[in-house]
Design an enzyme around this catalytic site. Structure first.
Site, PDB file in Angstrom:
ATOM      1  N   ASP A 139       0.872  -1.080   0.004  1.00 37.02           N
ATOM      2  CA  ASP A 139      -0.119   0.113   0.070  1.00 37.02           C
ATOM      3  C   ASP A 139       0.898   1.265   0.152  1.00 37.02           C
ATOM      4  OD1 ASP A 139      -2.523   1.446   0.695  1.00 37.02           O
ATOM      5  OD2 ASP A 139      -1.771   1.700   2.610  1.00 37.02           O
ATOM      6  N   ASP A 167      -0.302   5.249   0.879  1.00 37.13           N
ATOM      7  CA  ASP A 167      -0.139   6.351   2.062  1.00 37.13           C
ATOM      8  C   ASP A 167      -0.473   5.532   3.552  1.00 37.13           C
ATOM      9  OD1 ASP A 167      -0.483   8.859   0.482  1.00 37.13           O
ATOM     10  OD2 ASP A 167      -1.983   7.462  -0.556  1.00 37.13           O
ATOM     11  N   SER A 212      -3.028  -0.366  -4.223  1.00 37.26           N
ATOM     12  CA  SER A 212      -3.428   0.949  -3.699  1.00 37.26           C
ATOM     13  C   SER A 212      -4.726   1.487  -3.955  1.00 37.26           C
ATOM     14  CB  SER A 212      -2.719   2.197  -4.085  1.00 37.26           C
ATOM     15  OG  SER A 212      -2.974   3.475  -3.568  1.00 37.26           O
ATOM     16  N   GLY A 213      -5.371   2.138  -3.181  1.00 37.59           N
ATOM     17  CA  GLY A 213      -6.917   2.674  -3.640  1.00 37.59           C
ATOM     18  C   GLY A 213      -6.736   3.816  -4.382  1.00 37.59           C
ATOM     19  N   LYS A 230      -8.182  -5.436  -2.834  1.00 39.15           N
ATOM     20  CA  LYS A 230      -6.874  -5.811  -3.237  1.00 39.15           C
ATOM     21  C   LYS A 230      -6.033  -7.156  -3.396  1.00 39.15           C
ATOM     22  CE  LYS A 230      -5.380  -1.045  -1.199  1.00 39.15           C
ATOM     23  NZ  LYS A 230      -4.345  -0.602  -0.373  1.00 39.15           N
ATOM     24  N   ASP A 285      -1.852  -0.713   6.258  1.00 43.48           N
ATOM     25  CA  ASP A 285      -1.973  -0.048   7.304  1.00 43.48           C
ATOM     26  C   ASP A 285      -3.549   0.031   7.492  1.00 43.48           C
ATOM     27  OD1 ASP A 285      -2.524   2.044   5.202  1.00 43.48           O
ATOM     28  OD2 ASP A 285      -2.410   3.354   7.016  1.00 43.48           O
ATOM     29  N   ASN A 304      -8.859  -1.271   3.873  1.00 41.30           N
ATOM     30  CA  ASN A 304      -8.649  -1.685   2.588  1.00 41.30           C
ATOM     31  C   ASN A 304      -7.594  -2.783   2.313  1.00 41.30           C
ATOM     32  OD1 ASN A 304      -7.213   0.402   2.797  1.00 41.30           O
ATOM     33  ND2 ASN A 304      -7.709   1.145   0.586  1.00 41.30           N
TER      34      ASN A 304
END
Length: 272
Positions: A10, A12, A45-46, A196, A219, A222
């Site tokens: 991921d 951020d 990542s989102g 994911k 973290d 998601n």
């Protein structure tokens, strides 16, 4: 431990520190070592693809992205798979959310193939962050009239309510969506079967890599499915309790102290 053939992270709150950057020189050296060891590196990542490419521009060896919480998979600028939300579902969800005061967000965005769409009159509480995350904003008069391939609906709610709101959204639209808290007061709404873990597994299969041969870092909520699904799920020390619950390992250091890079060094040493 099964030999690791793929590392996914991921961005951020995980790979990036609070200044939204990373140790370019250390990571570039690691990428060379990963390549020599036959270990692939993937961003999961989102965020939308354009933003991810900007983030990793200082280390151009990074060319594989599972973006939009699994909704778009791209390797060296080639789209391998995409999972879109059907436009009738997008319109139904948007209309319902905006009409229900218990669900209505501060603002709503549609993440599409040709832009991130936002109602013309809406303003984010943090315009600087919005400009950072969304470098492809398109302002429109009516989100229900957008005609594009939509990977994700994204909304801003008070940060302390996002888990509750995500659960309400999933209960309100059973079988139509998957709503998940992505941190920083944000909820991502994707196709019901998508997350994911699904996207990363699809990508790994093209390289004949099994989930047991993947290490993944995350973290937030998601990231839960991804960390639970892979052979080595690594939660950040600064991660949510729900992510730590499903992880095999918690980083000794947080995202502000190169927690991901430290564990990558450990993987390289163990796999060496």
């Amino acid at each position: 431990m099964t030999r690791i053939k793929l590392i996914a992270t991921d961005v951020d709150g995980t790979f990036l520190n609070q200044q939204r950057t990373y140790n370019h020189n250390r990571f570039a050296a690691q990428l060379n070592r990963l390549s020599s060891a036959g270990i692939r590196f993937v961003v999961a990542s989102g965020n939308h693809l354009g933003h991810l490419k900007d983030v990793f521009a200082p280390t151009p060896q990074v060319q594989t992205f599972v973006a939009e919480n699994g909704g778009l998979i791209v390797d060296h600028n080639r789209t391998l798979a995409e999972a879109q939300l059907p436009l009738p579902v997008v319109r139904e969800v948007v209309q319902a959310i905006l009409a229900d005061q218990t669900l209505r967000p501060r603002l709503l965005r549609l993440s599409g193939a040709h832009g991130t769409y936002l109602n013309r009159q809406d303003r984010s509480l943090d315009e600087a962050s919005q400009d950072y995350f969304f470098n492809n904003l398109v302002r429109v008069d009516d989100l229900t009239q957008v005609n594009d391939t939509i990977y994700k609906i994204n909304g801003e709610w008070p940060n302390d309510s996002i888990q509750t709101i995500a659960a309400k959204l999933n209960a309100h639209f059973p079988g139509l969506i998957n709503a998940t808290a992505s941190g920083f007061g944000s909820i991502d709404i994707v196709a019901p079967h998508m997350n994911k873990a699904v996207g990363l597994t699809q990508l790994a299969a093209t390289w004949h890599i099994t989930p047991a041969e993947i290490a993944a870092f995350g973290d937030n909520d998601n990231d839960r499915e991804m960390l639970a699904h892979v052979g080595l799920g690594v939660a950040m020390r600064n991660g949510t309790d729900s992510v730590k619950e499903v992880a095999d390992l918690i980083t000794p250091h947080d995202n502000n102290h190169e927690g991901v890079l430290d564990v990558i060094d450990t993987i390289l040493a163990d796999q060496g």
